[in-house]
Design a protein around this motif. Sequence first.
Motif, mmCIF file in Angstrom:
data_model
loop_
_atom_site.group_PDB
_atom_site.id
_atom_site.type_symbol
_atom_site.label_atom_id
_atom_site.label_comp_id
_atom_site.label_asym_id
_atom_site.label_seq_id
_atom_site.Cartn_x
_atom_site.Cartn_y
_atom_site.Cartn_z
ATOM 1 N N ILE A 110 0.856 -1.185 0.000
ATOM 2 C CA ILE A 110 0.000 0.000 0.000
ATOM 3 C C ILE A 110 0.894 1.237 0.000
ATOM 4 C CG2 ILE A 110 -1.794 1.257 1.261
ATOM 5 C CD1 ILE A 110 -2.616 -1.437 2.478
ATOM 6 N N THR B 188 -3.809 13.502 1.394
ATOM 7 C CA THR B 188 -3.121 12.248 1.121
ATOM 8 C C THR B 188 -3.950 11.420 0.145
ATOM 9 O OG1 THR B 188 -2.129 12.202 3.333
ATOM 10 C CG2 THR B 188 -2.211 10.123 2.123
ATOM 11 N N ALA C 239 1.139 5.707 -0.153
ATOM 12 C CA ALA C 239 0.437 6.951 0.180
ATOM 13 C C ALA C 239 1.301 8.129 -0.259
ATOM 14 C CB ALA C 239 0.144 7.031 1.681
ATOM 15 N N HIS D 138 -4.097 7.595 -1.548
ATOM 16 C CA HIS D 138 -3.617 6.234 -1.312
ATOM 17 C C HIS D 138 -3.671 5.419 -2.598
ATOM 18 C CE1 HIS D 138 -3.787 6.813 3.088
ATOM 19 N NE2 HIS D 138 -4.839 7.559 2.811
#
Length: 225
Positions: free
Chosen positions: A153, A179, A155, A181
């Motif tokens: 993942i 942010t 960001a 993602h």
Amino acid sequence: TFGVVTLGTVWRDLKFEASTFKGREPDEVRYDFDRLKLDSFSGRISWNPTKNLALQVSHGYMHSPEELEPDANRHRTTASLIYNVPLGHDSNWSSSFVWGQNQDTGDGKTQSFLVETNYQHGRDTFYARFEHVEKPGHELVLDAVDRERIFSINAYTVGYVRDLAHGRGIDLGLGGQITIHDVPDELDRYYGDEIPFSFQVFLRIRPSLMGDQAMSHSNMAPNEK
């Protein structure tokens, strides 16, 4: 954690630290003290070859850190680099790279790293950050078929802070950040296929830089002192 004993020494540009501590996270009763137990350890080496460069590497062993997985232990290794560039009076640019690795009983190794850059000029601060983390499926509360898989993942963050009070001992700043993602397609069936994003508005309070504080005091009128 309840119970930490640390010893350290400095030799020239190097600092050596060793700690023993309780590995288990605090229980759900937050208003009392847990039983002390020194069953884990860690060590760190820090090196500052110049006043604008800082490096460190560390390793720690945590005995049974999770209440829900009492038989799982964790080895954690980290390394970081911080580089700072003074750009004149009340102006500075700094960048950081941080890496970490967990090795948990039953989960194997998971990696993470962070790259961040921060530019400050007077009352204004601009920053950007990239984060990458690997998460096992059980931490994401996925179905049984995906619980043992590792997912990457990412960001991406940009932010800005404006100091409302600056250089007089305490800096008080109002800031915001957004942010975005980036998650694997395999998680779409759990979280949807839209791009996840978040934003925050925050108040930052911190001591002023010594150079700024000294300069601001030297420019004050006598009656202000």
